[in-house]
Write an enzyme that holds these catalytic residues in place. Sequence first.
Site, PDB file in Angstrom:
ATOM      1  N   CYS A   2      14.350   2.380   8.712  1.00 12.54           N
ATOM      2  CA  CYS A   2      14.467   1.120   9.439  1.00 12.54           C
ATOM      3  C   CYS A   2      14.191   1.376  10.926  1.00 12.54           C
ATOM      4  CB  CYS A   2      15.859   0.542   9.299  1.00 12.54           C
ATOM      5  SG  CYS A   2      16.371   0.382   7.596  1.00 12.54           S
ATOM      6  N   ARG A  27       6.404   2.617  10.291  1.00 13.59           N
ATOM      7  CA  ARG A  27       7.431   3.295   9.500  1.00 13.59           C
ATOM      8  C   ARG A  27       7.639   2.629   8.153  1.00 13.59           C
ATOM      9  NH1 ARG A  27      11.533   5.779  13.184  1.00 13.59           N
ATOM     10  NH2 ARG A  27      12.960   5.416  11.493  1.00 13.59           N
ATOM     11  N   TRP A  76      14.130  -1.324   6.064  1.00 13.16           N
ATOM     12  CA  TRP A  76      13.579  -0.714   4.857  1.00 13.16           C
ATOM     13  C   TRP A  76      14.790  -0.585   3.933  1.00 13.16           C
ATOM     14  CZ3 TRP A  76      13.574   3.634   1.667  1.00 13.16           C
ATOM     15  CH2 TRP A  76      12.429   3.777   0.867  1.00 13.16           C
ATOM     16  N   ASN A 102      20.806   1.404  11.222  1.00 13.95           N
ATOM     17  CA  ASN A 102      20.000   2.288  10.379  1.00 13.95           C
ATOM     18  C   ASN A 102      20.950   3.289   9.743  1.00 13.95           C
ATOM     19  OD1 ASN A 102      17.769   1.049  11.377  1.00 13.95           O
ATOM     20  ND2 ASN A 102      16.965   2.818  12.492  1.00 13.95           N
ATOM     21  N   GLY A 103      20.685   3.674   8.493  1.00  6.23           N
ATOM     22  CA  GLY A 103      21.545   4.661   7.835  1.00  6.23           C
ATOM     23  C   GLY A 103      22.252   4.032   6.655  1.00  6.23           C
ATOM     24  N   GLU A 482       1.012  20.066  -9.639  1.00 10.43           N
ATOM     25  CA  GLU A 482       1.164  19.342  -8.381  1.00 10.43           C
ATOM     26  C   GLU A 482       0.378  20.034  -7.262  1.00 10.43           C
ATOM     27  OE1 GLU A 482       1.980  16.540  -7.564  1.00 10.43           O
ATOM     28  OE2 GLU A 482       2.567  16.592  -5.460  1.00 10.43           O
ATOM     29  N   LYS A 486      -2.531  18.158  -5.207  1.00 10.54           N
ATOM     30  CA  LYS A 486      -2.491  18.031  -3.734  1.00 10.54           C
ATOM     31  C   LYS A 486      -3.795  18.526  -3.137  1.00 10.54           C
ATOM     32  CE  LYS A 486      -0.019  15.846  -3.015  1.00 10.54           C
ATOM     33  NZ  LYS A 486       0.878  15.298  -3.973  1.00 10.54           N
ATOM     34  N   GLU A 489      -6.933  16.193  -4.046  1.00  3.37           N
ATOM     35  CA  GLU A 489      -6.990  14.819  -3.520  1.00  3.37           C
ATOM     36  C   GLU A 489      -7.237  14.764  -2.011  1.00  3.37           C
ATOM     37  OE1 GLU A 489      -3.505  12.260  -3.720  1.00  3.37           O
ATOM     38  OE2 GLU A 489      -2.189  14.000  -3.633  1.00  3.37           O
ATOM     39  N   HIS A 505      -6.621  31.103 -23.124  1.00  3.72           N
ATOM     40  CA  HIS A 505      -7.240  30.287 -24.177  1.00  3.72           C
ATOM     41  C   HIS A 505      -8.435  29.508 -23.646  1.00  3.72           C
ATOM     42  CE1 HIS A 505      -4.021  31.311 -26.915  1.00  3.72           C
ATOM     43  NE2 HIS A 505      -3.176  31.056 -25.935  1.00  3.72           N
ATOM     44  N   LYS A 605      -2.573   4.244  -1.275  1.00  2.00           N
ATOM     45  CA  LYS A 605      -1.182   4.707  -1.367  1.00  2.00           C
ATOM     46  C   LYS A 605      -0.494   4.132  -2.596  1.00  2.00           C
ATOM     47  CE  LYS A 605       2.452   6.930  -0.155  1.00  2.00           C
ATOM     48  NZ  LYS A 605       2.441   8.339  -0.629  1.00  2.00           N
TER      49      LYS A 605
END
Length: 610
Positions: A2, A27, A76, A102-103, A482, A486, A489, A505, A605
């Site tokens: 936030c 943000r 947020w 915030n928090g 992963e 990364k 992409e 194999h 995204k």
Amino acid sequence: MCGIIGYVGQRPATPLLLDGLKRLEYRGYDSSGIALMQDDGINVMKKKGRISALEGMLNGHIADSKATVGIGHTRWATHGVPNDLNAHPHSSMGGDLVLIHNGIIENFSELKEYLSNTGYTFTSDTDTEVLANLILDFYEGDLLKAVVRALHRVAGTYGIVVMHKDHPRSMVVARKGSPLVVGVGEDEYFVASDLAAMVEHTRDVIFLNDNEVGIIEDSGFRHFNLDESPIQRQITHIDFTLEQIEKGGYRHFMLKEIMEQPQTLEDTMRGRLLPDGGIKLGGLNQHLDELANADRILLLACGTSYHAGLVGEYVIEELARIPVEVEYASEFRYRNPLIPPNTVAFAISQSGETIDTLEALREAKSRGALGLGIVNSVGSTIARESVGGVYLHAGPEIGVASTKAFTSQVTVLMMIALLLRQQRMGLDETSQDITDALRRIPDQVSTILKDHSQIVDIAKMFSRASNFLYLGRGTQYPVALEGALKLKEISYIHAEGYPAAEMKHGPIALIDRMMPVVVLAAQSGAESAKIISNTQEVRARDGVVIAVVTEDDHQMDNLANHIIRIPKTLNLLVPLLAVLPMQLLSYYVADLLGLDMDKPRNLAKAVTVE
Ligand code: M6R
């Protein structure tokens, strides 16, 4: 997450607050609002959606207000879906006191119960409204004192700015675990969660530390510890550009988000690991029986979230002994799946908007599964359509390459595995050992991130490679997948992740001295011996090995060409640490190639098309 902005000065506050909020837009947010100190009290205006929605609402209302004191917030969501009511600022009952926050207030349920019993009523689902009323409850004419007394009752994190109508030229600020900085201008003061919101107006700032509180008035800023002892702090002059500030001084959001992980992991675990090793996941409370009696768990996801699901499969089967299937959401929804009774389906998604994952969740629910979510973005479609679930609390992820969401997803899946174990078998030493080890993870992540110059050097050596192979066994196999995702992409270098034993194999045919092979070998026990043999097979064919091992493991010393050491943890938790060198390696390779890893070609995204 936030964003906070506040102003006390001589200029009209509304445009300054709106500009500040726009500066915080990067943000991520889902609603916003402002509160202005007017002659007849505090006027609060707030709106779900973009800042432009708030601006539209202000037109013809208080946009032309002459108020010179006010606060603004971009939210947020953490508690309660994004809507007008849950947006900040929040008012105490009666509207005399207004707060932005915030928090997360961890003990907000207890505080809300206490306040409800005292006669307070609430209009939102937020923890922030509880705090506003708690401060009012302590208010006896001195706002600073009331805030201090209330904060002594609060567990959790906060960056807050509080106004009271009886103090029209001042505001109280406080910080614990959520940044807050006071800007000192000429005859004016700002307060913000982020320098970006005020840097146009002043670069002279006073940073608040945790457990500090202060009061901004026309006459100056007074600053105290929570025990009310005064603090004298020098003004700091900052000379960053706005662009640098928004990225927290990092060149890219991806690097910022990688480096944030010690904090995001703390946030993901906050209030959820109990001192006795127990696990508390509020969003699953209503479904504990169905979870404990599940005959099968389905994890539905795409991309990085799918890889987190693969780690989840290992840990849930190991700890809770419930069969788990991880499915690409896109495959699941089109293949007429069988859903036996007592199936629990978790949709895993950072954005909460991935269309394939959403449709897979709908499909699983329509066939009788209990549909739950593991989501970062609060109030997103998947979060709303899940009957329960767990939020990541990792904050907005802006870089297209998912990094901090992965480690938070794995952490949530680990907590779910522990919760299921405890529901089925009770609390035992294993649970205690794992929660202890989980608590150490943020520090261990910091250790890896603090000095990663060796990974930069490795990136320099291999940035011109055309192919990479990533190998891992057990929980390290998803990390291999992963790592490869990364790299491909954001650097456009072809990379494949494979279970280490599967290499012989087929992919072994690709290995020669031009092929870097990343071997994820940081687990101990039987898997460790096996991965050494797989590494020997690579070396025997001139493959170049980059091995990730634990700090005290020297088995690879004479075998691997490059060794990256990470701190030691339990085998089940190794993915949380081993993935960091993968993220950093791909970031630096892309950077050396001059690519924009925050916006890689062809990628979005949130993938909301099928
Ligand atoms: O928002 P979601 O977690 O549902 O997104 C799923 C994938 O699109 C996402 O993880 C994608 O693979 C990332 N670009 C990976 O870095």
